[in-house]
Design a protein around this motif. Sequence first.
Motif, mmCIF file in Angstrom:
data_model
loop_
_atom_site.group_PDB
_atom_site.id
_atom_site.type_symbol
_atom_site.label_atom_id
_atom_site.label_comp_id
_atom_site.label_asym_id
_atom_site.label_seq_id
_atom_site.Cartn_x
_atom_site.Cartn_y
_atom_site.Cartn_z
ATOM 1 N N SER A 178 0.846 -1.190 0.000
ATOM 2 C CA SER A 178 0.000 0.000 0.000
ATOM 3 C C SER A 178 0.875 1.231 0.000
ATOM 4 O O SER A 178 2.100 1.150 0.060
ATOM 5 N N ASP A 179 0.244 2.409 -0.071
ATOM 6 C CA ASP A 179 1.034 3.636 -0.078
ATOM 7 C C ASP A 179 1.488 3.969 1.336
ATOM 8 O O ASP A 179 1.061 3.372 2.312
ATOM 9 N N THR A 180 2.393 4.944 1.447
ATOM 10 C CA THR A 180 2.950 5.298 2.750
ATOM 11 C C THR A 180 2.061 6.243 3.525
ATOM 12 O O THR A 180 2.271 6.459 4.706
ATOM 13 N N GLU A 181 1.047 6.807 2.895
ATOM 14 C CA GLU A 181 0.220 7.793 3.577
ATOM 15 C C GLU A 181 -0.543 7.185 4.740
ATOM 16 O O GLU A 181 -0.729 7.799 5.777
ATOM 17 N N ALA A 182 -0.977 5.906 4.574
ATOM 18 C CA ALA A 182 -1.725 5.257 5.646
ATOM 19 C C ALA A 182 -0.873 5.121 6.893
ATOM 20 O O ALA A 182 -1.322 5.370 8.008
ATOM 21 N N ALA A 183 0.394 4.735 6.724
ATOM 22 C CA ALA A 183 1.276 4.593 7.876
ATOM 23 C C ALA A 183 1.494 5.936 8.551
ATOM 24 O O ALA A 183 1.527 6.035 9.770
ATOM 25 N N ALA A 184 1.646 7.005 7.754
ATOM 26 C CA ALA A 184 1.846 8.327 8.328
ATOM 27 C C ALA A 184 0.625 8.760 9.118
ATOM 28 O O ALA A 184 0.729 9.368 10.172
ATOM 29 N N THR A 185 -0.584 8.424 8.609
ATOM 30 C CA THR A 185 -1.811 8.774 9.315
ATOM 31 C C THR A 185 -1.881 8.061 10.653
ATOM 32 O O THR A 185 -2.282 8.631 11.662
ATOM 33 N N ASP A 186 -1.476 6.794 10.691
ATOM 34 C CA ASP A 186 -1.472 6.046 11.939
ATOM 35 C C ASP A 186 -0.594 6.733 12.980
ATOM 36 O O ASP A 186 -0.965 6.851 14.142
ATOM 37 N N LEU A 187 0.574 7.179 12.585
ATOM 38 C CA LEU A 187 1.470 7.827 13.529
ATOM 39 C C LEU A 187 0.939 9.202 13.922
ATOM 40 O O LEU A 187 1.122 9.640 15.059
ATOM 41 N N ASP A 188 0.262 9.874 13.016
ATOM 42 C CA ASP A 188 -0.335 11.170 13.345
ATOM 43 C C ASP A 188 -1.285 11.052 14.530
ATOM 44 O O ASP A 188 -1.417 11.988 15.327
ATOM 45 N N ASP A 189 -1.953 9.915 14.647
ATOM 46 C CA ASP A 189 -2.903 9.716 15.734
ATOM 47 C C ASP A 189 -2.215 9.496 17.078
ATOM 48 O O ASP A 189 -2.881 9.443 18.111
ATOM 49 N N ALA A 190 -0.898 9.357 17.073
ATOM 50 C CA ALA A 190 -0.179 8.993 18.291
ATOM 51 C C ALA A 190 0.457 10.182 19.002
ATOM 52 O O ALA A 190 1.031 10.012 20.075
ATOM 53 N N TRP A 191 0.374 11.382 18.431
ATOM 54 C CA TRP A 191 1.063 12.511 19.053
ATOM 55 C C TRP A 191 0.346 13.825 18.787
ATOM 56 O O TRP A 191 -0.471 13.945 17.882
ATOM 57 N N ASP A 192 0.679 14.797 19.615
ATOM 58 C CA ASP A 192 0.218 16.170 19.433
ATOM 59 C C ASP A 192 1.362 17.085 19.846
ATOM 60 O O ASP A 192 2.296 16.664 20.537
ATOM 61 N N LEU A 193 1.304 18.324 19.416
ATOM 62 C CA LEU A 193 2.375 19.280 19.693
ATOM 63 C C LEU A 193 1.772 20.631 20.010
ATOM 64 O O LEU A 193 0.906 21.114 19.279
ATOM 65 N N ILE A 194 2.213 21.232 21.121
ATOM 66 C CA ILE A 194 1.786 22.589 21.440
ATOM 67 C C ILE A 194 3.019 23.447 21.706
ATOM 68 O O ILE A 194 4.068 22.951 22.126
ATOM 69 N N ARG A 195 2.863 24.723 21.419
ATOM 70 C CA ARG A 195 3.905 25.696 21.733
ATOM 71 C C ARG A 195 3.371 26.617 22.808
ATOM 72 O O ARG A 195 2.264 27.154 22.695
ATOM 73 N N VAL A 196 4.121 26.759 23.884
ATOM 74 C CA VAL A 196 3.729 27.665 24.960
ATOM 75 C C VAL A 196 4.684 28.846 24.967
ATOM 76 O O VAL A 196 5.827 28.747 24.506
ATOM 77 N N ASP A 197 4.224 29.979 25.487
ATOM 78 C CA ASP A 197 5.093 31.146 25.576
ATOM 79 C C ASP A 197 6.199 30.896 26.580
ATOM 80 O O ASP A 197 6.039 30.136 27.543
ATOM 81 N N ALA A 198 7.317 31.564 26.380
ATOM 82 C CA ALA A 198 8.478 31.354 27.248
ATOM 83 C C ALA A 198 8.176 31.664 28.702
ATOM 84 O O ALA A 198 8.797 31.119 29.607
ATOM 85 N N VAL A 199 7.206 32.536 28.967
ATOM 86 C CA VAL A 199 6.906 32.908 30.349
ATOM 87 C C VAL A 199 5.644 32.236 30.848
ATOM 88 O O VAL A 199 5.264 32.395 31.996
ATOM 89 N N GLU A 200 4.965 31.467 29.994
ATOM 90 C CA GLU A 200 3.710 30.848 30.395
ATOM 91 C C GLU A 200 3.958 29.823 31.480
ATOM 92 O O GLU A 200 4.877 29.011 31.407
ATOM 93 N N GLY A 201 3.131 29.843 32.494
ATOM 94 C CA GLY A 201 3.219 28.873 33.572
ATOM 95 C C GLY A 201 4.273 29.203 34.597
ATOM 96 O O GLY A 201 4.445 28.486 35.569
ATOM 97 N N SER A 202 5.023 30.306 34.420
ATOM 98 C CA SER A 202 6.061 30.645 35.396
ATOM 99 C C SER A 202 5.517 31.570 36.454
ATOM 100 O O SER A 202 4.425 32.079 36.350
#
Length: 283
Positions: free
Chosen positions: A259-283
């Motif tokens: 099969s194509d590689t897109e399906a495998a990439a979609t599977d891994l997409d479901d395994a992670w998330d990414l957020i960016r916080v401000d350098a001073v956030e939470g301090s």
Amino acid sequence: MPGPLGDATRRRLTEAAATRLADDGYEVAQPETRAEPPAVATRGDATALAVEPLTPDDATATVIASRLAHALSRDRRAYFVVDDDATAERVRSLLADPPLLVAERDGRREFHAGPDRIPVAGGGYACVRFEGLGEPTFAWRETDTPVGPVPAGPGIDPAAVDESGRPVVPRLVCEVDGRVVAVLAGVESLREPPAEAFPYAYSRHPDDKRFRVRRGADGAVVESASGFAPMRAAGYVPIPMPIVPEHVLGPAFAPDRDSDTEAAATDLDDAWDLIRVDAVEGS
């Protein structure tokens, strides 16, 4: 970013993420063990989130793959947290198509080199002689050549070809600064490669504790060193294990050659998330 400064950054990122997740209705626990991520967030029946703070120095294939594998092994989703755009882009690049690979073309992959050594059949670890300045650059890639028998692990048929004459098992090639030093029958041969697949292998003798370097082709001892540093000074460098996604993350992430590689990439997409916080956030 090793040391106290890196630890402080990771704590700050963890606190910022925990605050954001709590505001979103998650219950956030902070385990008191290094065997777990610094925070785990749960909400009802949703998949638990493993909060994984990343400094710029953490944004490597080795770290990302390890933390993702840990989350998957516990049925969690990795929740990566960064505080700058460059690190965020690096993480996305490592996890984008092709995920956890340097490149992929026509179903053949190029791998990142990892930190682990390669144990060879009969004992010891694969190494290569390198006499250049600085540190050598290792590259691992799959290819269709050479056709015919090549060194293989147990139970692997290295000579099988498909109807088009293409090897059923891709050849796994290791290069050092562009020079081919080893060829194996596929990534599964890395689990127990024959010693003759590599130029040399080294091991510590149980009696005198010295390192012995043996030639892969015939097992002859070519160097004896009192420790790792003297062995390295003599020109022998361990060959790093490539980061193979299905070996690190599990067989579900092995490529489906039909099969194509897109399906495998979609599977891994479901395994992670990414957020960016401000350098001073939470301090």
